[in-house]
Design a protein around this motif. Structure first.
Motif, PDB file in Angstrom:
ATOM      1  N   LEU A  94       0.909  -1.200  -0.098  1.00  0.00           N
ATOM      2  CA  LEU A  94       0.115  -0.107   0.083  1.00  0.00           C
ATOM      3  C   LEU A  94       0.583   1.342   0.134  1.00  0.00           C
ATOM      4  CD1 LEU A  94      -2.910  -0.912   2.806  1.00  0.00           C
ATOM      5  CD2 LEU A  94      -3.383  -0.536   0.275  1.00  0.00           C
ATOM      6  N   PHE A  95       1.924   1.136   0.858  1.00  0.00           N
ATOM      7  CA  PHE A  95       2.949   2.345   1.132  1.00  0.00           C
ATOM      8  C   PHE A  95       3.628   2.722  -0.206  1.00  0.00           C
ATOM      9  CE2 PHE A  95       6.780   4.490   3.266  1.00  0.00           C
ATOM     10  CZ  PHE A  95       6.117   5.662   3.355  1.00  0.00           C
ATOM     11  N   GLU A  96       3.798   1.366  -0.900  1.00  0.00           N
ATOM     12  CA  GLU A  96       4.724   1.702  -2.257  1.00  0.00           C
ATOM     13  C   GLU A  96       3.810   2.250  -3.223  1.00  0.00           C
ATOM     14  OE1 GLU A  96       6.528  -2.454  -3.282  1.00  0.00           O
ATOM     15  OE2 GLU A  96       6.042  -1.725  -5.188  1.00  0.00           O
TER      16      GLU A  96
ATOM     17  N   ASP B 260      -7.640  -9.057  -2.190  1.00  0.00           N
ATOM     18  CA  ASP B 260      -8.054  -8.258  -3.172  1.00  0.00           C
ATOM     19  C   ASP B 260      -7.104  -7.961  -4.268  1.00  0.00           C
ATOM     20  OD1 ASP B 260     -10.507  -7.937  -1.999  1.00  0.00           O
ATOM     21  OD2 ASP B 260     -10.027  -6.181  -0.791  1.00  0.00           O
ATOM     22  N   TYR B 261      -5.828  -8.201  -4.120  1.00  0.00           N
ATOM     23  CA  TYR B 261      -4.899  -8.145  -5.085  1.00  0.00           C
ATOM     24  C   TYR B 261      -4.093  -9.423  -5.409  1.00  0.00           C
ATOM     25  CZ  TYR B 261      -5.235  -3.425  -2.902  1.00  0.00           C
ATOM     26  OH  TYR B 261      -5.693  -2.469  -2.420  1.00  0.00           O
TER      27      TYR B 261
ATOM     28  N   GLU C  42      -0.116  -7.562 -10.423  1.00  0.00           N
ATOM     29  CA  GLU C  42       0.530  -6.469 -11.137  1.00  0.00           C
ATOM     30  C   GLU C  42      -0.735  -5.396 -11.576  1.00  0.00           C
ATOM     31  OE1 GLU C  42       3.230  -5.914 -15.071  1.00  0.00           O
ATOM     32  OE2 GLU C  42       3.490  -7.932 -13.887  1.00  0.00           O
ATOM     33  N   LEU C  43      -1.853  -6.143 -11.949  1.00  0.00           N
ATOM     34  CA  LEU C  43      -3.002  -5.430 -12.503  1.00  0.00           C
ATOM     35  C   LEU C  43      -3.661  -4.592 -11.405  1.00  0.00           C
ATOM     36  CD1 LEU C  43      -4.400  -5.225 -15.287  1.00  0.00           C
ATOM     37  CD2 LEU C  43      -5.963  -6.811 -14.755  1.00  0.00           C
ATOM     38  N   THR C  44      -3.843  -5.212 -10.247  1.00  0.00           N
ATOM     39  CA  THR C  44      -4.433  -4.780  -9.251  1.00  0.00           C
ATOM     40  C   THR C  44      -3.838  -3.433  -8.473  1.00  0.00           C
ATOM     41  OG1 THR C  44      -3.711  -6.316  -7.980  1.00  0.00           O
ATOM     42  CG2 THR C  44      -6.256  -6.500  -8.871  1.00  0.00           C
ATOM     43  N   TRP C  45      -2.551  -3.894  -8.393  1.00  0.00           N
ATOM     44  CA  TRP C  45      -1.748  -2.619  -7.555  1.00  0.00           C
ATOM     45  C   TRP C  45      -1.481  -1.287  -8.700  1.00  0.00           C
ATOM     46  CZ3 TRP C  45      -1.535  -1.873  -2.557  1.00  0.00           C
ATOM     47  CH2 TRP C  45      -1.655  -3.130  -1.930  1.00  0.00           C
ATOM     48  N   ASN C  46      -1.189  -1.908  -9.899  1.00  0.00           N
ATOM     49  CA  ASN C  46      -1.349  -0.600 -10.581  1.00  0.00           C
ATOM     50  C   ASN C  46      -2.743   0.086 -10.621  1.00  0.00           C
ATOM     51  OD1 ASN C  46       0.257   0.937 -12.794  1.00  0.00           O
ATOM     52  ND2 ASN C  46      -1.162  -0.103 -14.193  1.00  0.00           N
ATOM     53  N   ALA C  47      -3.531  -0.605 -10.738  1.00  0.00           N
ATOM     54  CA  ALA C  47      -4.725   0.115 -10.733  1.00  0.00           C
ATOM     55  C   ALA C  47      -5.110   1.182  -9.486  1.00  0.00           C
ATOM     56  CB  ALA C  47      -6.039  -0.901 -10.518  1.00  0.00           C
ATOM     57  N   ARG C  48      -4.627   0.695  -8.560  1.00  0.00           N
ATOM     58  CA  ARG C  48      -4.490   1.815  -7.115  1.00  0.00           C
ATOM     59  C   ARG C  48      -3.627   3.009  -7.579  1.00  0.00           C
ATOM     60  NH1 ARG C  48      -6.297   0.644  -1.784  1.00  0.00           N
ATOM     61  NH2 ARG C  48      -6.919   2.817  -1.159  1.00  0.00           N
ATOM     62  N   VAL C  49      -2.672   2.773  -7.981  1.00  0.00           N
ATOM     63  CA  VAL C  49      -1.888   3.735  -8.393  1.00  0.00           C
ATOM     64  C   VAL C  49      -2.367   4.858  -9.456  1.00  0.00           C
ATOM     65  CG1 VAL C  49       0.434   4.445  -9.301  1.00  0.00           C
ATOM     66  CG2 VAL C  49       0.482   2.503  -8.013  1.00  0.00           C
ATOM     67  N   ILE C  50      -3.102   4.270 -10.393  1.00  0.00           N
ATOM     68  CA  ILE C  50      -3.973   4.927 -11.472  1.00  0.00           C
ATOM     69  C   ILE C  50      -4.663   5.870 -10.590  1.00  0.00           C
ATOM     70  CG2 ILE C  50      -5.386   4.849 -13.362  1.00  0.00           C
ATOM     71  CD1 ILE C  50      -4.078   2.373 -14.272  1.00  0.00           C
TER      72      ILE C  50
END
Ligand code: ADP
Ligand code: MG
Ligand code: MG
Length: 493
Positions: A102-104, A289-290, A295-303
């Motif tokens: 999350l922090f990343e 949830d990830y 890759e897809l889900t953490w990237n979604a969080r960043v977007i």
């Protein structure tokens, strides 16, 4: 203070009530999907047959401290960001797999933003502060003690309103006996509309800020969500009371289905070009949830974090709800530092809701806690930095668990005194079975707060209703969706 006993029902009455309850629930959406569901077929949510007695003064105390708690957490995020980040950095080293991720994501979003500052300063908190009555204080008025403060994806705000309406219907219908409870004894949580109101208010600020007339709210949901009706009721309130449409997407769908405009980071639904004002997370609070597609889900969080839409919650607000922060916030000096203008009265009300929570680190306090964990484990629950139920280690299991992991990892857990709530012999109804067992209850108070996460400053800070969940007193945890618990309502005495 005494309270009326539960209404007495004969077996024949019971099956009549069970039919009334089931049909009211199906007709009014007090429902969930069963496991392995088909879209067209829902089941009644597990509920109690009767409301559970709850001391009015304790209920009022929990309501009264909510806005102070809202402010405590948002001031921490907005005005003490560096310190929060310091704590989270430490925690991330111990819990690389989730807190660290999350922090990343937060760091990546900041790094990739213009001037290394997220473009949307406004942030919406939809919180739920959970309490139990502590029996150890039975000498005076029974006090409420905090279980935890949730800052992400808080659920059951809608089913709570519904179960309150259900118990009121059964009461008025006379199945508990003629006027068994007065209206004043059976409040109905206003959470459906008040949670929707907070999203609508954030939407309205977004519209003003961006000078747009039309926007939608994006609900981030889990694939195959069984508790989707709890979310749908909020969506229906948004459209009925505010004419705001909402769209539901999973984290997996973000990359392919949304578009971020380069010039100003505005977020749009690709297929319809609808502009998103608020991203409301009802998913993303736990590793599962990830994990299926990291890759897809953490990237979604960043977007989403980088976008101009207002997040509910932002990554930092979500992280502020970690159990470690809860432990740190039990200290009076720290609360005072974060809430410099709190009155003595409000401060003592807030502090009175805490039980002891210990770190398991190398401080004096941590050393004491390590001793307590082995000498008196029966007094404690051990909690990791996780949400959503089913993660804690209880009582006699604590020493064995700690021994099974490296002592360097202990710091990722907090040791919390157990609260001993009173038990009641209510009846639980699940599918078509009625259980007659001792239950214990957990009161959740909803709060909403719209604030400026970059400059500080609170735009609006409100209470937003309540939730009572009950579970068999024999089970340590009470997740409704997980099958251990049920939604209930208070009978205030
Ligand atoms: P989560 O974020 O996973 O919901 P909680 O802190 O709410 O974690 O713990 C889950 C459940 O464990 C609570 O709903 C409650 O039933 C029980 N629990 C947690 N802390 C305590 C405590 N201090 N005393 C008694 N029961 C507790
Ligand atoms: Mg939680
Ligand atoms: Mg909880």
């Amino acid at each position: 203070m005494s309270y009326k006993p539960f209404p007495e029902l004969t077996k024949a009455d019971e099956s009549k009530v069970s039919e009334l309850l089931s049909q009211w629930s199906l007709a009014n959406g007090l429902v969930m999907y069963p496991p392995n569901f088909k879209t067209y077929s829902a089941a009644i949510a597990p509920t109690t047959l009767f409301p559970t007695p709850f001391p009015r003064s304790a209920f009022q105390n929990a309501v009264d401290v909510q806005q102070s708690f809202n402010e405590l957490y948002t001031n921490l995020v907005a005005n003490h960001k560096e310190w929060l980040i310091e704590v989270i950095t430490q925690l991330s080293q111990h819990d690389v797999g989730f807190t660290g991720k999350l922090f990343e994501a937060y760091n990546k979003a900041v790094e990739e933003s213009p001037n290394k500052e997220l473009v949307q300063p406004l942030s919406l908190g939809v919180f739920r502060n959970d309490f139990m009555i502590d029996n150890q204080e039975a000498s005076s008025t029974p006090g409420i003690k905090q279980i935890e403060f949730n800052t992400v994806s808080v659920s059951f705000g809608a089913l709570s309103t519904k179960v309150g309406q259900l118990h009121n219907y059964l009461n008025k219908f006379g199945v508990y006996g003629k006027n068994y409870y007065s209206n004043d004894e059976l409040p109905i949580s206003t959470s459906i509309d008040e949670l929707a109101d907070s999203l609508a208010e954030a939407d309205s600020h977004y519209k003003k800020q961006q000078s747009v007339d039309d926007s939608i709210i994006l609900f981030i949901v889990q694939p195959n969500e069984r508790n989707c009706f709890d979310q749908r009721h909020i969506e229906y309130s948004l459209i009925n009371n505010h004419s705001i449409k909402s769209v539901r997407l999973t984290l997996e769908e973000i990359e392919s289905q949304v578009e971020v405009r380069n010039s100003d980071q505005k977020l749009f639904i690709k297929a319809t070009s609808e502009e998103v004002s608020v991203v409301y997370f009802r998913s993303g609070y736990g590793p599962s949830d990830y994990d299926l597609n990291p890759e897809l889900t953490w990237n979604a969080r960043v977007i989403l974090e980088k976008s101009a839409a207002i997040k509910c919650p932002s990554l930092l607000t979500q992280l502020s709800g970690s159990k470690k922060i809860q432990q740190i916030l039990t200290k009076k000096e720290i609360v005072k530092k974060i809430l410099p203008s709190i009155t003595e009265e409000d401060l003592s009300k807030l502090l009175s809701t805490f039980v002891a929570i210990y770190p398991l680190d190398d401080t004096e306090e941590g050393k004491l806690a390590k001793k307590l964990a082995f000498e008196h484990p029966e007094r404690f629950v051990l909690k990791p930095q996780r949400e959503g139920g089913g993660n804690n280690i209880y009582k006699a299991n604590i020493p064995g668990f700690l021994k099974s992991i490296d002592e360097k990892e202990w710091d990722a857990y907090i040791l919390m005194e157990l609260i001993n709530p009173p038990t009641h012999k209510n009846k639980l109804i699940r599918n078509d079975e009625i259980y007659n067992e001792d239950i214990v209850s957990e009161l959740g108070i909803f709060g909403t707060i719209l604030f400026d996460e970059q400059k500080g400053g609170i735009i609006s800070n409100k209470n937003a209703g309540f939730l009572l969940r009950s579970k068999f007193s024999s089970s340590d945890e009470g997740g409704v969706a997980a099958g251990f618990g049920c939604v209930d309502n208070v009978y205030l005495y």
